[in-house]
Enzyme design. Structure first.
Site, PDB file in Angstrom:
ATOM      1  CG  ASN A   1      20.184 -62.535   6.471  1.00 53.92           C
ATOM      2  OD1 ASN A   1      19.869 -62.623   7.661  1.00 53.92           O
ATOM      3  ND2 ASN A   1      19.299 -62.328   5.510  1.00 53.92           N
TER       4      ASN A   1
ATOM      5  CG  HIS B   1      24.221 -63.239   2.191  1.00 49.31           C
ATOM      6  ND1 HIS B   1      23.397 -64.328   2.043  1.00 49.31           N
ATOM      7  CD2 HIS B   1      23.377 -62.180   2.222  1.00 49.31           C
ATOM      8  CE1 HIS B   1      22.136 -63.946   1.985  1.00 49.31           C
ATOM      9  NE2 HIS B   1      22.105 -62.655   2.093  1.00 49.31           N
TER      10      HIS B   1
ATOM     11  CB  CYS C   1      29.010 -63.063  -3.175  1.00 50.55           C
ATOM     12  SG  CYS C   1      30.618 -62.335  -3.525  1.00 50.55           S
TER      13      CYS C   1
END
Length: 372
Positions: free
Chosen positions: A267, A269, A304
């Site tokens: 995804n 991240h 993040c």
């Protein structure tokens, strides 16, 4: 198409090449709203199968049959329960998954939980893209993201041990879904750990959270237990206990952590397991040397990305009367935990280095290491 060997030695040779292979699993209807599990599940064609010994090796008996389905399906040691409402899979603890004590690390445990959850979703026909997204989610560009993870480990499996993990999911109102796990030592059938998690949907394009629609709920609730089933009872459970924000400065810190390329998931991240490693980076060495992690709870608050720089802060959490409160598990799945006077408790904070924005807050409990 695999050819069936005609004698036992040939069968064993094939099994040694293929390692362990899962038994046939039932297939279920992919109906949408008000769908129900088929009353007489249709099983997949026979696949290669092997008897697994109590330590995870091949047994003396073997049965080899030709079959269809993906190679991964045939090699996987997992299957749906008879009612189709939970999924179990066996895993061998590999040498690269253990730490200095020759036992699995907490990151290994977390990765196995994630793997069995995704395999469960695959087994009922959900996509491998975006960690088990449903058809409607893919149309709307939605993905699952972790909101909270709580793991309790009563006994760490050792190198070459076989762990059996059972998982199931259920609805969490309009916000998202909950997934639970129970971990057992396959050789003894002893419960060695439990975990629970909460997941929410995010728009992959805008990166904003989005409520779960009725269409999405209908797609996955058909595969959930009809009655509420929890790995941890909600009442007095540390799995639902609020985590206060750690006040800066922390007692211990590790600054300037950066995601590696390998830390990014499909995804785009940072994978949720990476946060566990970052949290542990700021633990004092004397605790790491004398104690082992018993419980970890993480609240995920912000994504993040690869270019972010992260600070990890840790502080001792003060507990009432100087002793840690230990919750007991009574009933739901038959395990009662006992107190440990040598336990320690800590609060954790992960934040962005440049602006101090909170990424993750956590709590860990540690017990004194036992002689093995």
């Amino acid at each position: 198409m695999l050819k069936v060997p005609c004698n036992v030695s040939d069968q064993i040779h094939v099994l040694n090449q293929c390692r362990f292979l899962a038994p046939p699993r039932p297939l279920f209807s992919s109906r949408r709203r008000n769908a129900t599990v088929l009353s007489s599940p249709v099983t997949r064609p026979p696949v290669l199968a092997a008897v697994v010994s109590d330590r995870g090796g091949l047994g003396s008996e073997a049965c080899v049959q030709s079959g269809s389905g993906s190679l991964a399906d045939r090699l996987r040691l997992g299957s749906l329960a008879e009612d189709g409402l939970s999924y179990k899979e066996k895993f061998i603890v590999r040498c690269y998954e253990v730490g200095i004590n020759k036992t699995a690390t907490v990151e290994t445990i977390a990765n196995l939980l994630q793997e069995v959850g995704c395999n469960h979703a695959q087994s009922v026909g959900f996509s491998t893209d975006g960690f088990a997204t449903t058809p409607t989610m893919r149309k709307l560009h939605l993905i699952w993201v972790t909101a909270r993870m709580h793991i309790e480990i009563y006994k760490y499996p050792a190198w070459s041990d076989v762990v059996e993990i059972e998982t199931w999911c259920q609805g969490e109102g309009r916000i998202g879904t909950r997934r639970d796990w129970i971990l057992k030592d396959y050789a003894t059938d002893e419960v060695i750990g439990r975990a629970t998690s909460k997941w929410v949907t995010m728009n992959q394009d805008t990166r904003r959270l989005q409520k779960v629609s009725d269409d999405i709920r209908d797609e996955y609730l058909v595969y959930c237990p009809r009655e509420l089933r929890l790995a941890f009872p909600e009442e007095n459970s540390s799995s639902v206990r609020k985590i206060p924000k750690l006040e800066d400065p922390g007692h211990y810190s590790r600054l300037g952590l950066m995601p590696r390329r390998a830390d990014l998931d499909m995804n785009q991240h940072v994978n949720n397991v990476t946060y566990i490693g970052w949290v542990l980076e700021s633990m004092p060495q004397e605790i790491i040397s004398s104690h082992e992690l018993q419980t970890i709870t993480l609240d995920y608050r912000r994504e993040c990305q690869q270019g972010d720089v992260v600070d990890s802060l840790t502080s001792v959490e003060e507990v009432e009367n100087g002793r840690e409160a230990v919750s007991e598990l009574n009933g739901t799945n038959g395990y009662i935990s006992s107190g440990n006077q040598d336990s320690r408790q800590f609060l954790h904070l992960l934040r962005l280095s440049n602006d101090g924005l909170e990424i993750n807050r956590g709590r860990t409990k540690w017990r004194k290491k036992q002689q093995r």
